[in-house]
Motif scaffolding. Structure first.
Motif, PDB file in Angstrom:
ATOM      1  N   PHE A  42    -127.589 108.057  -4.638  1.00  0.00           N
ATOM      2  CA  PHE A  42    -127.374 106.942  -5.549  1.00  0.00           C
ATOM      3  C   PHE A  42    -128.196 105.725  -5.147  1.00  0.00           C
ATOM      4  O   PHE A  42    -128.347 105.415  -3.960  1.00  0.00           O
ATOM      5  CB  PHE A  42    -125.888 106.576  -5.596  1.00  0.00           C
ATOM      6  CG  PHE A  42    -125.093 107.600  -6.360  1.00  0.00           C
ATOM      7  CD1 PHE A  42    -124.942 107.489  -7.734  1.00  0.00           C
ATOM      8  CD2 PHE A  42    -124.565 108.714  -5.719  1.00  0.00           C
ATOM      9  CE1 PHE A  42    -124.250 108.464  -8.461  1.00  0.00           C
ATOM     10  CE2 PHE A  42    -123.880 109.681  -6.435  1.00  0.00           C
ATOM     11  CZ  PHE A  42    -123.724 109.557  -7.810  1.00  0.00           C
ATOM     12  N   VAL A  43    -128.722 105.083  -6.164  1.00  0.00           N
ATOM     13  CA  VAL A  43    -129.320 103.762  -5.968  1.00  0.00           C
ATOM     14  C   VAL A  43    -128.165 102.787  -6.075  1.00  0.00           C
ATOM     15  O   VAL A  43    -127.400 102.828  -7.042  1.00  0.00           O
ATOM     16  CB  VAL A  43    -130.363 103.452  -7.068  1.00  0.00           C
ATOM     17  CG1 VAL A  43    -130.957 102.062  -6.867  1.00  0.00           C
ATOM     18  CG2 VAL A  43    -131.434 104.534  -7.103  1.00  0.00           C
ATOM     19  N   ARG A 199    -116.320 111.974   0.923  1.00  0.00           N
ATOM     20  CA  ARG A 199    -116.164 112.495  -0.434  1.00  0.00           C
ATOM     21  C   ARG A 199    -117.369 113.357  -0.784  1.00  0.00           C
ATOM     22  O   ARG A 199    -118.418 113.264  -0.134  1.00  0.00           O
ATOM     23  CB  ARG A 199    -116.067 111.342  -1.422  1.00  0.00           C
ATOM     24  CG  ARG A 199    -114.826 110.475  -1.220  1.00  0.00           C
ATOM     25  CD  ARG A 199    -114.730 109.410  -2.298  1.00  0.00           C
ATOM     26  NE  ARG A 199    -115.899 108.544  -2.274  1.00  0.00           N
ATOM     27  CZ  ARG A 199    -116.439 107.982  -3.358  1.00  0.00           C
ATOM     28  NH1 ARG A 199    -115.904 108.170  -4.547  1.00  0.00           N
ATOM     29  NH2 ARG A 199    -117.494 107.200  -3.256  1.00  0.00           N
ATOM     30  N   GLY A 200    -117.233 114.157  -1.822  1.00  0.00           N
ATOM     31  CA  GLY A 200    -118.381 114.962  -2.228  1.00  0.00           C
ATOM     32  C   GLY A 200    -117.995 115.886  -3.359  1.00  0.00           C
ATOM     33  O   GLY A 200    -116.806 116.091  -3.630  1.00  0.00           O
ATOM     34  N   CYS A 201    -119.001 116.416  -4.028  1.00  0.00           N
ATOM     35  CA  CYS A 201    -118.722 117.339  -5.120  1.00  0.00           C
ATOM     36  C   CYS A 201    -119.903 118.249  -5.383  1.00  0.00           C
ATOM     37  O   CYS A 201    -121.025 117.994  -4.935  1.00  0.00           O
ATOM     38  CB  CYS A 201    -118.377 116.561  -6.395  1.00  0.00           C
ATOM     39  SG  CYS A 201    -119.751 115.587  -7.014  1.00  0.00           S
ATOM     40  N   LEU A 202    -119.614 119.325  -6.093  1.00  0.00           N
ATOM     41  CA  LEU A 202    -120.648 120.238  -6.562  1.00  0.00           C
ATOM     42  C   LEU A 202    -120.278 120.565  -8.005  1.00  0.00           C
ATOM     43  O   LEU A 202    -119.203 121.105  -8.268  1.00  0.00           O
ATOM     44  CB  LEU A 202    -120.652 121.505  -5.705  1.00  0.00           C
ATOM     45  CG  LEU A 202    -121.504 122.664  -6.216  1.00  0.00           C
ATOM     46  CD1 LEU A 202    -122.988 122.313  -6.197  1.00  0.00           C
ATOM     47  CD2 LEU A 202    -121.271 123.911  -5.366  1.00  0.00           C
ATOM     48  N   ARG A 280    -121.565 108.386   5.578  1.00  0.00           N
ATOM     49  CA  ARG A 280    -120.495 107.537   6.107  1.00  0.00           C
ATOM     50  C   ARG A 280    -120.701 106.057   5.767  1.00  0.00           C
ATOM     51  O   ARG A 280    -119.740 105.332   5.536  1.00  0.00           O
ATOM     52  CB  ARG A 280    -120.370 107.737   7.621  1.00  0.00           C
ATOM     53  CG  ARG A 280    -119.194 107.020   8.244  1.00  0.00           C
ATOM     54  CD  ARG A 280    -117.860 107.331   7.582  1.00  0.00           C
ATOM     55  NE  ARG A 280    -117.454 108.713   7.730  1.00  0.00           N
ATOM     56  CZ  ARG A 280    -116.383 109.246   7.132  1.00  0.00           C
ATOM     57  NH1 ARG A 280    -115.608 108.494   6.348  1.00  0.00           N
ATOM     58  NH2 ARG A 280    -116.104 110.511   7.279  1.00  0.00           N
ATOM     59  N   SER A 281    -121.949 105.614   5.714  1.00  0.00           N
ATOM     60  CA  SER A 281    -122.150 104.196   5.373  1.00  0.00           C
ATOM     61  C   SER A 281    -121.752 103.933   3.933  1.00  0.00           C
ATOM     62  O   SER A 281    -121.126 102.913   3.632  1.00  0.00           O
ATOM     63  CB  SER A 281    -123.605 103.764   5.585  1.00  0.00           C
ATOM     64  OG  SER A 281    -124.151 104.425   6.651  1.00  0.00           O
ATOM     65  N   GLU A 282    -122.112 104.862   3.044  1.00  0.00           N
ATOM     66  CA  GLU A 282    -121.636 104.721   1.655  1.00  0.00           C
ATOM     67  C   GLU A 282    -120.116 104.713   1.626  1.00  0.00           C
ATOM     68  O   GLU A 282    -119.493 103.947   0.910  1.00  0.00           O
ATOM     69  CB  GLU A 282    -122.048 105.949   0.817  1.00  0.00           C
ATOM     70  CG  GLU A 282    -123.458 106.050   0.376  1.00  0.00           C
ATOM     71  CD  GLU A 282    -123.665 107.309  -0.476  1.00  0.00           C
ATOM     72  OE1 GLU A 282    -123.555 108.426   0.067  1.00  0.00           O
ATOM     73  OE2 GLU A 282    -123.943 107.170  -1.672  1.00  0.00           O
ATOM     74  N   GLY A 283    -119.542 105.615   2.418  1.00  0.00           N
ATOM     75  CA  GLY A 283    -118.089 105.748   2.418  1.00  0.00           C
ATOM     76  C   GLY A 283    -117.412 104.469   2.858  1.00  0.00           C
ATOM     77  O   GLY A 283    -116.438 104.004   2.257  1.00  0.00           O
ATOM     78  N   LEU A 284    -117.920 103.886   3.936  1.00  0.00           N
ATOM     79  CA  LEU A 284    -117.283 102.672   4.467  1.00  0.00           C
ATOM     80  C   LEU A 284    -117.466 101.482   3.552  1.00  0.00           C
ATOM     81  O   LEU A 284    -116.554 100.693   3.341  1.00  0.00           O
ATOM     82  CB  LEU A 284    -117.877 102.344   5.848  1.00  0.00           C
ATOM     83  CG  LEU A 284    -117.273 103.108   7.024  1.00  0.00           C
ATOM     84  CD1 LEU A 284    -118.157 102.967   8.251  1.00  0.00           C
ATOM     85  CD2 LEU A 284    -115.866 102.603   7.325  1.00  0.00           C
ATOM     86  N   SER A 285    -118.673 101.348   2.997  1.00  0.00           N
ATOM     87  CA  SER A 285    -118.945 100.112   2.272  1.00  0.00           C
ATOM     88  C   SER A 285    -118.675 100.241   0.784  1.00  0.00           C
ATOM     89  O   SER A 285    -118.374  99.251   0.127  1.00  0.00           O
ATOM     90  CB  SER A 285    -120.397  99.685   2.502  1.00  0.00           C
ATOM     91  OG  SER A 285    -121.271 100.714   2.073  1.00  0.00           O
ATOM     92  N   THR A 696    -119.326  93.858   6.523  1.00  0.00           N
ATOM     93  CA  THR A 696    -119.833  93.726   7.890  1.00  0.00           C
ATOM     94  C   THR A 696    -119.518  94.956   8.741  1.00  0.00           C
ATOM     95  O   THR A 696    -119.828  94.974   9.918  1.00  0.00           O
ATOM     96  CB  THR A 696    -119.258  92.464   8.562  1.00  0.00           C
ATOM     97  OG1 THR A 696    -117.832  92.534   8.458  1.00  0.00           O
ATOM     98  CG2 THR A 696    -119.739  91.210   7.889  1.00  0.00           C
ATOM     99  N   ALA A 697    -118.903  95.942   8.162  1.00  0.00           N
ATOM    100  CA  ALA A 697    -118.654  97.172   8.922  1.00  0.00           C
ATOM    101  C   ALA A 697    -119.120  98.351   8.091  1.00  0.00           C
ATOM    102  O   ALA A 697    -118.358  98.942   7.350  1.00  0.00           O
ATOM    103  CB  ALA A 697    -117.179  97.305   9.266  1.00  0.00           C
ATOM    104  N   ALA A 698    -120.398  98.657   8.185  1.00  0.00           N
ATOM    105  CA  ALA A 698    -120.932  99.732   7.355  1.00  0.00           C
ATOM    106  C   ALA A 698    -121.253 100.973   8.173  1.00  0.00           C
ATOM    107  O   ALA A 698    -121.839 101.916   7.670  1.00  0.00           O
ATOM    108  CB  ALA A 698    -122.178  99.240   6.614  1.00  0.00           C
ATOM    109  N   SER A 699    -120.873 100.974   9.446  1.00  0.00           N
ATOM    110  CA  SER A 699    -121.011 102.201  10.227  1.00  0.00           C
ATOM    111  C   SER A 699    -119.843 102.256  11.201  1.00  0.00           C
ATOM    112  O   SER A 699    -119.123 101.273  11.391  1.00  0.00           O
ATOM    113  CB  SER A 699    -122.333 102.228  10.992  1.00  0.00           C
ATOM    114  OG  SER A 699    -122.189 101.559  12.223  1.00  0.00           O
TER     115      SER A 699
END
Ligand code: FES
Ligand code: FES
Lengths: 778, 160
Positions: A42-43, A199-202, A280-285, A696-699
């Motif tokens: 994703f952009v 998260r994830g999907c197919l 994980r960064s997408e997940g956190l932020s 401020t917590a993306a990892s």
């Protein structure tokens, strides 16, 4: 009562899930081999707030391996709109890909599809995003300030929901004249539920079935189906959601994600399977958060320490969007309805708001608001006890609900529990172990308690009160025996680590007189069950388990009918025991259940005239009351390091009552895991935002998830008050650990700080807060 | 395609050759190119430990290694722990002690613990607790994991 107890309920039966998970043969969503799949990236918006945004994807398609890219509008999907049927609620739509305005950093703007995930990311990096940034709203205070920038045009005062469900004109007088009034201004930090599997999907269109098959890591398969069908313009039948192993959810996966819908839309357009796995960064932020709330609460007590009135102002920072299907109202509604908790509160006034900010949207997170309301009530108890010079546990005892069923000022009816007994036992244990003496002397040791209940078994009636446009609650199960006498039980609940394949098999085993190994529980497939609400809110054992018990008991009835015919007796004279149908009046006489199965399918000529061939039964179950209430007392002993302010937990004890315990090992595991997440919220985890609205917590470098070094051993003791409203006598219990821990830890830290003149009322409590308090006192 | 390297590696005793881009992580090579999906990815930045495998007997985070760095290496993954359908003592203990719930972190903990016990056969419960702090579990509160590893350490010592 049918079935004559084989006694599988109550046994620490080894989990049926374990073998595959321990050998690497589990199947999580990213484990499905699909060499022909396209991978999505994703952009995402680089800014928190922009009045206008546009994405230029012209550079993207030239990237090696990239096959397509779509911005909003090119995808052909409608957005997700979650509704509450309340005047005080303003509905807003969440587009699948942001269009026009941007409302939080990380909001998805476009989807890029490529032959592998690396290429998809390369492609996404080549997109250029043009925006007109505007002031981001990054806190509740900013959002509610007069003249604040609006997060959505349609929202007045940046408020999705503003309710005053409980009013009381005389409460001000009571507060003005009470002998003792105490307050708390509790603040809690934003957390991410952080399931270890992202998260994830197919998504894949299957021509033969004329179905979009969506494999997704979710807690709520049917709800994803409903949402996907609506967004994509398909009939529900044309969407099949399949969930295999799920690596944790904790509420975060009980709402529908935009990314899943976007991937499905891309798969439909391109007629190729599309896979998306969150990093994980997408997940956190940019997935979902929870917990960021503020409470200003006053409680009036009489001279004897009894609560006279409670007055609460509750504000929840729910981020930029209302999530489907639960809406942004879930936190304020839960908080205001349930604040009084285990205490008798004669007068109550509450106002609760869902406040919009330019941050990631919030989803329900394990315990939803109850970690906070318990912390509020338990802080108030401690303060009142100090003001009135009463022992804080004694003060609690004077206020605990002690006769059941009890209908509270909040209109909720509480079923019987062990409120008083759990506190007594928790205190007694810690006394016996000498922890109360460890408070004497020079060490900074504190003891904290939390008494609470948790509404579980949240059935249709309880949800209807919330006035969501979709009303979850019931569940449906089918029990089917094959010609060899093996059983498949389906359920509309959908486990993500709770061991339902085992627990539900134990329930069915007792009904059918079979070993649980002969029973396969199937879940997480919308083609298997007509509808089910999934697993959240501690509903699965109480409600899903009720449906399983009923379907298995109906199947048992049919088996008994056929067996009676074959044994030349009455159905009431047949017991199902250890794989056999036995005559009750003559235990020597009987036949194997497998023979009944064979006759039912393969020799139907031997069936009684009025019995259909085949062996299956379906049942639905619902809890038709305010819900069921588990309860617990947590006791924790904390020592503060005078040099660094670091708190260390010396002892943690949970005394809990979830009614009938189906599998003690699994229940204890849920309690311990829950406590660990509660400690995480009390002492470690927080997603902060800077003034521009950047998280401020993306990892995991910045988001401090506690490890085995921070989480102590957790003692668990059980009391059992069987529930009259569920089929199994079980109440739910998946959230309690998380609900009790923040309050108990906060009280323990404050107890250890006694004499410093400082009381901490914000979570997470950080060593620097403690250190400052200790320094002040030096 | 550009930048591909032919690498050979042995996984759980099975030799493999695979063509991998130089930036492709060992985790992706194992999971997607070779089908060893038991190794999981929880963070892809070296913190959670779900991706832990043994590289020449030493635990390594396969999300932080490139496949090409493993050229010629012996890799051990969770798929290699059981003997056919018979679980190893450590796997058995995880189940008995309820050291797993969703099971997503489990392969990483098993590989970490195997390597740790091999190096530190005399480890105490506290040392084991510290060692398993290298990995994250979101479900269990760690107690079952610590108990399982401790139990195996003790029984292996008794048998030794
Ligand atoms: S995935 Fe490698 S450490 Fe988290
Ligand atoms: S068992 Fe779920 S993360 Fe460890």
């Amino acid at each position: 009562m049918t079935g004559h107890g084989q006694g599988w309920i109550g046994k620490s039966f080894a989990r049926k899930e374990d073998h595959r998970l321990l050998t690497g043969r589990g199947c999580f969503v990213d484990d499905r081999p699909r060499p022909d799949a396209l991978h999505a990236a994703f952009v995402r918006s680089p800014v928190a707030s922009a009045a206008r945004v546009s994405v230029d994807l012209s550079e993207v398609s030239g990237v090696d391996g990239v096959r397509a890219a779509f911005a909003s509008g090119e995808l052909g999907v409608s957005g997700l709109t979650a509704l509450l049927d309340r005047e005080e609620f303003t509905a807003t739509s969440m587009p699948i890909l942001a269009t026009g305005a941007v409302r939080y950093a990380g909001e998805p703007l476009a989807i890029v599809l490529a032959e592998d995930p690396y290429a998809a990311e390369d492609g996404a990096e080549r997109a250029s995003v043009d925006f007109e940034a505007r002031q981001a709203v990054t806190s509740i205070e900013e959002a509610l300030a007069p003249g604040a920038q609006g997060v959505h045009d349609e929202l007045a005062a940046n408020t999705f929901l503003d309710v005053a469900p409980f009013s009381d004109d005389e409460i001000d007088d009571v507060l003005a004249s009470a002998p003792c009034v105490v307050r708390t201004s509790l603040r809690t930090g934003r957390q991410n539920a952080l399931p270890l599997e992202p998260r994830g999907c197919l998504a894949e269109w299957v021509d033969r079935d004329e179905q979009l098959v969506l494999h997704v890591s979710t807690q709520v398969p049917h709800q994803v189906r409903t949402a996907a069908a609506r967004c994509l313009g398909l009939a529900e039948r044309q969407v099949r959601v399949v969930v295999t192993d799920v690596g944790g959810g904790f509420g975060l996966k009980c709402v529908v994600g935009r990314e899943e819908i976007a991937a499905a839309a891309a798969a439909l357009r391109l007629r190729r399977p599309v896979k998306w796995i969150e990093d994980r960064s997408e997940g956190l932020s940019a997935s979902f958060h929870g917990r960021q709330q503020q409470y200003d609460v006053r409680a009036a007590f009489d001279a004897g320490g009894r609560i006279l009135a409670l007055d609460a102002d509750i504000r929840c920072d729910v981020g930029a969007y209302s999530v489907f299907p639960f809406t942004s109202g879930v936190e304020p509604l839960m908080a205001s309805a349930e604040l009084p908790g285990v205490y008798r509160v004669p007068r109550y006034r509450a106002r609760a708001r869902a406040v919009a900010t330019n941050k990631a949207p919030t989803a329900p997170y394990r315990g939803v608001s109850r970690p906070q309301i318990v912390a509020v009530m338990e802080r108030l108890m401690e303060r009142a006890a100090r003001e009135l010079s009463v022992d804080p546990l004694e003060l609690r005892r004077r206020n605990l609900i002690d006769s059941f069923p009890y209908t509270g000022i909040n209109g909720i009816t509480y079923d019987p529990g062990s409120y008083r007994e759990s506190l007594d036992l928790c205190e007694r244990r810690l006394r016996e172990e000498g922890w109360f003496d460890s408070r004497d002397g020079d060490r900074r040791v504190g003891i904290g308690f939390a008494c609470f209940n948790e509404r579980t078994g949240y059935g249709t009636e309880a949800f209807a009160q919330r006035k969501m446009a979709v009303v979850p609650g019931y569940d449906i199960s089918e029990a089917r025996m094959d010609p060899a006498g093996w059983v498949t039980v389906t359920t509309g609940t959908s486990a993500h680590g709770q061991g339902h394949e085992t627990t539900l098999a134990q329930i069915a085993a007792d009904q059918l007189g079979l070993h649980p190994d002969r029973i396969k529980v199937r879940q997480g497939d919308t083609d298997l069950v007509s509808y089910g609400w999934g697993t959240f809110g501690s509903r699965s054992a109480a409600i899903g388990g009720g449906a399983v018990r009923l379907s298995a008991s109906r199947l048992a009835d049919k088996i008994r009918t056929v067996a009676a015919h074959l044994l030349d007796t009455e159905a009431g004279n047949v017991d199902l025991v250890d794989g056999w149908c036995r005559r009750r009046d003559n235990q020597e006489d009987g036949l194997p259940i497998a023979e009944v199965a064979e006759v039912s399918y393969l020799r139907a000529n031997r069936l009684p005239k009025d019995v259909d061939p085949g062996l299956s039964a379906e049942a639905a179950f619902d809890v038709l009351t305010s819900g069921t209430f588990s309860n617990a007392t947590h006791g924790v002993v904390v020592e503060l390091d005078p040099g660094t302010g670091s708190p260390r937990i010396l002892r943690y004890l949970v005394v809990e009552d979830c009614g009938v315990v189906i599998n003690p090992k699994i229940v204890d595991g849920q309690v311990r895991g829950g406590v660990a997440q509660g400690i995480a919220g009390a002492l470690y985890e927080e997603i902060g935002y800077d003034a521009e609205g950047q998280p401020t917590a993306a990892s995991l470098m910045d988001y401090l998830v506690p490890t085995a070094s921070e989480i102590p051993e957790i003692g668990v003791e059980h009391l059992e008050t069987p529930c009259a409203f569920t089929e199994t006598g079980a109440k739910g219990m998946g959230e309690g650990g998380t609900i009790g821990a923040p309050a108990a830890v906060l009280n323990a830290v404050n107890d250890a700080l006694r004499g410093t003149g400082v009381e901490l009322d914000a979570l997470p409590v950080r060593p620097e807060h403690i250190h400052r308090a200790l320094e002040r006192n030096r | 395609m550009k930048d591909q390297h032919l690498i050979s590696l042995t996984v759980n005793g099975e030799p493999h050759e695979v063509l991998a881009e130089s930036r492709r992580t060992l985790a992706d090579v194992l999971r997607h190119d070779l089908g060893y999906t038991g190794t999981h990815l929880g963070c892809e930045h070296g913190i959670c430990g779900a991706c832990t495998v043994l590289v020449d007997g030493v635990p390594a985070r396969s999300c932080l290694m490139f496949g090409v760095q493993a050229d010629g290496a012996e890799i051990g993954t969770v798929e290699g722990l059981a003997d056919g359908d018979r679980l190893s003592d450590l796997q058995e203990a995880f189940s008995r002690r309820h050291g797993l719930q969703c099971g997503f972190c489990t392969p990483g903990f098993l590989m970490l613990a195997e390597a740790f016990l091999a190096e530190n056969p005399g480890a105490t419960r506290e040392e084991i607790r510290e060692a398993v702090s290298a990995n994250l579990c979101r479900c269990t509160g760690y107690q079952g994991i610590v108990e399982a590893v401790t139990e195996v350490a003790e029984s292996r010592r008794e048998r030794a």
